[in-house]
Scaffold this active site. Structure first.
Site, short mmCIF file in Angstrom:
data_model
loop_
_atom_site.label_atom_id
_atom_site.label_comp_id
_atom_site.label_asym_id
_atom_site.label_seq_id
_atom_site.Cartn_x
_atom_site.Cartn_y
_atom_site.Cartn_z
N GLY A 255 11.12 -2.38 10.55
CA GLY A 255 10.58 -1.42 11.51
C GLY A 255 9.62 -2.16 12.41
O GLY A 255 8.53 -2.54 11.96
N HIS A 256 10.03 -2.45 13.63
CA HIS A 256 9.20 -3.23 14.54
C HIS A 256 8.70 -2.33 15.67
O HIS A 256 9.49 -1.75 16.41
CB HIS A 256 10.02 -4.40 15.12
N LYS B 101 5.22 -8.38 14.38
CA LYS B 101 6.24 -9.21 15.04
C LYS B 101 6.79 -8.51 16.28
O LYS B 101 7.03 -9.14 17.30
CB LYS B 101 7.40 -9.50 14.06
N ASP C 232 5.53 -6.62 8.48
CA ASP C 232 4.64 -5.73 9.24
C ASP C 232 3.43 -6.46 9.82
O ASP C 232 2.35 -5.89 9.97
CB ASP C 232 4.18 -4.55 8.37
P1 GDP Z 1 6.40 -5.66 12.41
O1 GDP Z 1 7.31 -5.09 11.39
O2 GDP Z 1 5.93 -7.05 12.05
O3 GDP Z 1 6.95 -5.61 13.81
O4 GDP Z 1 5.09 -4.75 12.40
P2 GDP Z 1 5.06 -3.14 12.38
O5 GDP Z 1 5.43 -2.63 13.71
O6 GDP Z 1 5.78 -2.61 11.19
O7 GDP Z 1 3.51 -2.89 12.06
C1 GDP Z 1 2.51 -3.39 12.89
C2 GDP Z 1 1.69 -2.21 13.42
O8 GDP Z 1 0.48 -2.70 13.95
C3 GDP Z 1 2.37 -1.47 14.55
O9 GDP Z 1 1.98 -0.12 14.52
C4 GDP Z 1 1.81 -2.15 15.79
O10 GDP Z 1 1.83 -1.30 16.95
C5 GDP Z 1 0.40 -2.40 15.35
N1 GDP Z 1 -0.26 -3.57 15.96
C6 GDP Z 1 0.28 -4.77 16.32
N2 GDP Z 1 -0.70 -5.59 16.74
C7 GDP Z 1 -1.86 -4.91 16.65
C8 GDP Z 1 -3.22 -5.25 16.90
O11 GDP Z 1 -3.56 -6.36 17.28
N3 GDP Z 1 -4.15 -4.27 16.64
C9 GDP Z 1 -3.82 -3.05 16.18
N4 GDP Z 1 -4.79 -2.18 15.96
N5 GDP Z 1 -2.54 -2.70 15.94
C10 GDP Z 1 -1.59 -3.63 16.15
P1 IMO Z 2 9.53 -5.60 8.87
O1 IMO Z 2 10.61 -6.37 9.58
C1 IMO Z 2 7.62 -4.64 5.10
C2 IMO Z 2 10.18 -4.51 1.56
C3 IMO Z 2 10.37 -3.18 0.87
C4 IMO Z 2 10.49 -3.66 -0.57
C5 IMO Z 2 11.29 -4.95 -0.42
C6 IMO Z 2 12.78 -4.79 -0.68
O2 IMO Z 2 9.19 -4.32 9.51
O3 IMO Z 2 8.36 -6.49 8.62
P2 IMO Z 2 14.73 -3.74 0.80
O4 IMO Z 2 14.95 -2.35 1.29
O5 IMO Z 2 14.67 -4.76 1.87
O6 IMO Z 2 15.70 -4.13 -0.28
O7 IMO Z 2 13.29 -3.69 0.08
O8 IMO Z 2 11.08 -5.39 0.90
N1 IMO Z 2 10.51 -4.53 3.01
C7 IMO Z 2 9.60 -4.58 3.98
N2 IMO Z 2 8.26 -4.53 3.92
N3 IMO Z 2 8.23 -4.79 6.28
C8 IMO Z 2 9.57 -4.88 6.35
O9 IMO Z 2 10.23 -5.19 7.47
C9 IMO Z 2 10.33 -4.73 5.17
N4 IMO Z 2 11.65 -4.71 4.88
C10 IMO Z 2 11.75 -4.60 3.55
O10 IMO Z 2 9.26 -2.34 1.06
O11 IMO Z 2 9.23 -4.00 -1.08
MG MG Z 3 7.48 -3.39 10.21
#
Ligand code: GDP
Ligand code: IMO
Ligand code: MG
Length: 435
Positions: A40-41, A16, A13
């Protein structure tokens, strides 16, 4: 430089999705190599960027590049694919006006998640009680277990009904024993799973290809390939906080096995790090803030899981982890995200070592005991107390924000190429071109 891997450098999270989206416009191909719909991206496109309407996409299995018309997207052999989740996701993006036809390619060798994997995952968590991992409950670990036990079902098997029926029946029979005895679950009837699978097959069969061959061809033809990691280094099955990890290699090594490309073909590795740290699920987190400061970061950073909606645990930036991530991945470039979330913090801390039994560890300990009981050694910085969202250049950032970014850069030994100050594309400072 034609092949660039984007890797999460914390516990996932890191943002990416946003970074991959920005880089996708210059890519020919965007490829995922591991994980499944545990990821979840998020990609947010601002109103001024997209015909007056703000759009938000949350991608789980589809590479984030899918929202760029015309770009080719690969689901690599190292992924585990739930056909039901994939069909749902394709329908969701189609409802948002995106066609995947002719540009989505699923590796024949990717393993398939079936309903019993979900049941296994969720019941094992329940049985573990307070020792649970906090998985996403999506069947990821059990599907990888079957892969390594050499009893998994692969995408290619969906195309051969005779083979599929034989192996599905065998699997259901052996799983039934486990489901009955360990979880008091009745097991699954062949026909209902078969019928459902045949429905999903209709939708996904046209996308199943020899992805290995396609990506090799891209590389040979010097086409720009963007590799999208899921999760992060600290969730890597080998290098993370085992057993509180996911079941795949999220670090860059996984890209070689998960797509079938040699290490020498990856020219650059972009690490994505958040200006603070978050984690979803259980497991050690040395810089976690449990009180008001943690709540502040969660509220201002909207730190709720993009897949499960769970509140993310929040804490200060951890330089020990970041240095480790740089080493494990051979990071050549860095993106810092969510700097704006710290805009109103009076004081900001950065962890530079772990103190355990009067010994300072500046290397990543493998021992859970050390990680759970160590005390972070902090450096403290003054906050800049002004808005950074949308500032177009690094030079225009407040001086104290620049000091913070440069301090992180000094700790990890790499300059930042990108600094992100908001969710939207235009809320990004491009310092150096990478791709
Ligand atoms: P990922 O799994 O690495 O793709 O990240 P996620 O999407 O799960 O979580 C990142 C969250 O931060 C998302 O809601 C993005 O829209 C948000 N985000 C990404 N970059 C920024 C930033 O620079 N500032 C803020 N406030 N939100 C951001
Ligand atoms: P992205 O790509 C954050 C965590 C789960 C748990 C552990 C194992 O959005 O960064 P699993 O279901 O994979 O066996 O769970 O890994 N986890 C994540 N945490 N971002 C993710 O993906 C994750 N995918 C799995 O919360 O701690
Ligand atoms: Mg994510």
């Amino acid at each position: 430089m034609p092949v660039l891997a984007v890797i999460g450098c914390q516990w996932g999270d890191e943002g990416k999705g946003k970074i991959v989206d920005i880089l996708s416009k210059d890519a020919h191909t965007i490829a995922r190599y591991q994980g499944g719909h545990n990821a979840g991206h998020t990609v947010v496109i601002g109103a001024s960027e997209e015909g007056g309407k703000e759009e938000k996409y949350i991608l789980h299995l589809l590479p984030s590049g899918i929202i760029h018309p015309g770009k080719r997207c690969y689901i690599g052999n190292g992924m585990v694919v739930d056909p039901k989740a994939l069909v749902k996701e394709i329908e969701e993006v189609e409802a948002q006006g995106i066609s995947v036809e002719g540009r989505l390619f699923i590796s024949e060798r990717a393993h398939i998640i079936l309903p019993y994997h979900h049941v296994y995952d969720q019941n094992e968590e329940t049985l573990k009680g307070s020792q649970k991992i906090g998985t996403t409950g999506r069947g990821i670990g059990p599907a990888y277990s079957d892969k390594y036990q050499r009893i998994g079902i692969r995408a290619v098997d969906l195309l051969d009904e005779e083979y599929l029926e034989k192996y599905l029946r065998e699997n259901l029979e052996s799983k039934k024993l486990l489901l009955n005895n360990r979880y008091n679950h009745p097991g699954f009837e062949f026909q209902s799973i078969w019928d459902e699978l045949m429905e999903y097959k209709k939708k996904i069969a046209p996308y199943i290809h020899n992805v290995f061959h396609l990506i090799c061809d891209d590389i040979t033809q010097d086409r720009k390939v963007l590799i999208e990691g899921a999760q992060g280094v600290m969730l890597d099955i080998d290098h993370g906080t085992y057993p509180y990890v996911t079941s795949s290699n999220a670090s860059v090594g996984g890209a070689c096995t998960g797509l079938g490309i040699p290490p020498s073909s990856i020219n650059k590795v972009l690490g994505v790090i958040k200006a603070y740290t978050t984690r979803v699920g259980e497991g050690p987190f040395p810089t976690e803030l449990k009180g008001e400061e943690g709540n502040y970061l969660r509220d201002h950073g909207h730190e709720y899981g993009a897949t499960t909606g769970r509140p993310r645990r929040c804490g200060w930036f951890d330089g020990v982890i970041a240095q480790f991530a740089v080493m494990v991945n051979g990071i050549t470039d860095l993106a810092l995200t969510k700097l704006d979330v710290l805009d109103n913090c009076q004081k900001i801390k950065v962890c530079v070592g772990y103190k355990y039994k009067n010994v300072i560890h500046d290397e990543m300990p493998a021992s859970l005991k050390v990680l759970e009981n160590c005390e972070p050694v902090y450096q403290e910085f003054d906050g800049w107390m002004s808005q950074t969202t949308g500032i177009p250049t690094f030079e225009e950032l407040p001086d104290k924000a620049k000091t913070y970014v440069e301090a992180i850069s000094n700790i990890v030994g790499i300059d930042f190429s990108i600094v992100s100050t908001g969710q939207k594309r235009q809320e990004t400072i491009m310092i150096k071109s990478i791709f």
